[in-house]
Write an enzyme that holds these catalytic residues in place. Structure first.
Site, PDB file in Angstrom:
ATOM      1  N   LYS B 105       0.856  -1.196   0.000  1.00  0.00           N
ATOM      2  CA  LYS B 105       0.000   0.000   0.000  1.00  0.00           C
ATOM      3  C   LYS B 105       0.889   1.242   0.000  1.00  0.00           C
ATOM      4  CE  LYS B 105      -1.849   2.340   3.452  1.00  0.00           C
ATOM      5  NZ  LYS B 105      -1.660   3.703   2.925  1.00  0.00           N
ATOM      6  N   GLU B 179      10.746   0.868   9.792  1.00  0.00           N
ATOM      7  CA  GLU B 179      11.733   1.930   9.533  1.00  0.00           C
ATOM      8  C   GLU B 179      11.018   3.242   9.831  1.00  0.00           C
ATOM      9  OE1 GLU B 179      15.346   2.501   9.118  1.00  0.00           O
ATOM     10  OE2 GLU B 179      14.940   0.745   7.892  1.00  0.00           O
ATOM     11  N   CYS B 213      14.028  10.783   6.663  1.00  0.00           N
ATOM     12  CA  CYS B 213      14.182  10.382   8.065  1.00  0.00           C
ATOM     13  C   CYS B 213      15.645  10.324   8.495  1.00  0.00           C
ATOM     14  CB  CYS B 213      13.469   9.063   8.334  1.00  0.00           C
ATOM     15  SG  CYS B 213      13.883   7.771   7.172  1.00  0.00           S
ATOM     16  N   GLU B 309      10.673  15.464  15.271  1.00  0.00           N
ATOM     17  CA  GLU B 309      11.008  15.373  13.845  1.00  0.00           C
ATOM     18  C   GLU B 309      10.224  16.446  13.083  1.00  0.00           C
ATOM     19  OE1 GLU B 309      11.855  11.659  10.891  1.00  0.00           O
ATOM     20  OE2 GLU B 309       9.959  11.632  11.946  1.00  0.00           O
TER      21      GLU B 309
END
Lengths: 44, 379
Positions: B105, B179, B213, B309
């Site tokens: 997906k 991840e 990331c 983040e």
């Protein structure tokens, strides 16, 4: 559903260690060839 | 390999689609995302032919023992919007090379290149049902995570969603690869090549508009060179061209969506409101979700812009005095994806490589990766 992972053999060590990937620059170049993909031109 | 050749033949189309899909600068998709994705596919197609492991032997008297690596069966995968095709290939290539089928997906707002990739797979002769792309939102993701025929889930995305994936997969004891987020430290010692470090921060921090990331986000600079480094970083940041992804001179494109733009802007606004020094570098087009390279100077270590983040072209730059303090600051985060250290002292470089709690540590560079070596989380 019998589980996940491994006991015994060196494969078991994979379960109890983490891999660290260390990348050393060996060129000393202040600007790398691929840097242009983010900043500036390819030939600069 | 035939599939990889077919992708090569369609590389230009894929690069344009990816830039349109995700707002990436075309020079990044043409020279980065697409060729690297194809390289990754070629790597897994070749490495599966030379697997290594324990030698067969009579370890138990009267028996020969051997290892067979067998496929899991059906792998489920969920991929993010920042590198849509590349993240899909990082999951599809090892899964199918190992003999699995995959149900993937893509992120709801960036499915185009993943769908085109699957079409090219069929055109190049891969069987129907091997690579299955299912579009949709969280409901589709949850269906993949809980389907009894799917034996493994591979997810790349936010830490919050990753926790949900693990939660959904755990009752069925599925194997899970996650991840997740990052807040990479970028540690510059006084003995570093400052020009190289400043260039590295620009590329490491602003690549893909900072939507990465592994991006360099927390820049720690030793006191003696702090002002010199900030001056050069500011100067270079002002030269970064933010604009139309298809324009030849564009370095970075817009952020991926209005929601994400507002989130990134929120971090910067908060820093301003709290009295931190914010340097906005350069101009951006007035229409669209363009965000200028931004530096936040010497914020407290506990500030949201240091801890959370941001996922945009926003770098926080802080001071440190000693190697011990640098290690403490670098590791002062729940994230552990990547980081870098800048020094010309080889003993210090080796010490930092050991001390930094990151899956990948770069010495005198940031972001460089290759298909042969892993991208890993250490925590």
């Amino acid at each position: 559903m019998s589980g996940v992972g491994k006991d015994m053999s060196h494969y078991a060590l994979e379960e109890y260690t983490v891999v660290k990937h260390v990348v050393f620059d060996i060129t000393g170049d202040q600007r790398k060839g691929w840097h242009f993909t983010t900043f500036g031109k390819a030939d600069s | 390999m035939k599939f990889a050749d077919a992708l090569d033949a369609n590389a230009e189309e894929l690069a344009h689609l990816e830039s349109k899909n995700a707002g990436k600068a075309l020079k990044l998709t043409v020279n980065g995302d697409i060729p690297f994705s194809i390289d990754n596919l070629r790597y897994f197609a070749s490495v599966v032919r030379r697997q290594e492991g324990a030698a067969a032997g009579e370890y138990i008297g009267g028996y020969t023992s051997m290892i067979r690596r067998e496929p899991i069966g059906i792998v489920g995968a969920i991929t993010p919007w920042n590198y849509p095709l590349m993240m899909a290939v990082w999951k599809i290539a090892p899964a199918i090379a190992a003999g699995n089928a995959i149900v993937l997906k893509p992120a709801p707002n960036t499915p185009i290149t993943t769908i085109r990739f699957a079409q090219i797979a069929l055109e190049s002769g891969l069987p129907e049902g091997l690579i299955n792309i299912v579009t949709g939102g969280a409901d589709v993701g949850e269906a993949i995570c809980t389907h009894p025929d799917i034996g493994m889930i591979s997810f790349t995305g936010s830490t919050r969603t990753g926790k949900r994936v693990a939660e959904l997969a755990s009752p069925m004891i599925k194997r899970v690869t996650l991840e997740l987020g990052g807040k990479a430290p970028f540690v510059v010692f006084a003995d570093a090549d400052i020009e190289a470090a400043a260039n590295g921060a620009i590329v490491g921090g602003y690549a893909n508009s900072g939507q990465d990331c592994t991006a360099a986000t927390r820049i720690y600079v030793q006191n003696e060179v702090f002002d010199q480094f900030v001056d050069r970083l500011t100067e270079l940041s002002k030269q970064v061209v933010v604009g139309d992804p298809f324009a030849e001179d564009t370095d970075i494109g817009p952020l991926s969506s209005q929601t994400h733009f507002n989130k990134v802007k929120g971090f910067v606004e908060e820093a301003k409101q709290q009295g931190m020094q914010v340097i906005t570098c350069g101009k951006v087009p007035s229409e669209g979700y363009y965000f200028p390279p931004t530096l936040i100077i010497d914020p407290p270590q506990t500030a949201n812009c240091v801890c959370e983040e941001i996922f945009g072209p926003v770098l926080v730059v802080k001071r440190f005095s000693s190697e011990e303090e640098a290690i403490e600051l670098a590791n002062d985060t729940p994230y552990g994806l990547s980081g870098s250290c800048w020094t010309l002292n080889v003993q210090r470089a080796m010490r930092m490589a050991k001390a930094m709690q990151c899956g990948t540590v770069w010495i005198n560079d940031h972001l460089a990766i290759g298909s042969e070596m892993p991208t890993v989380d250490s925590r």
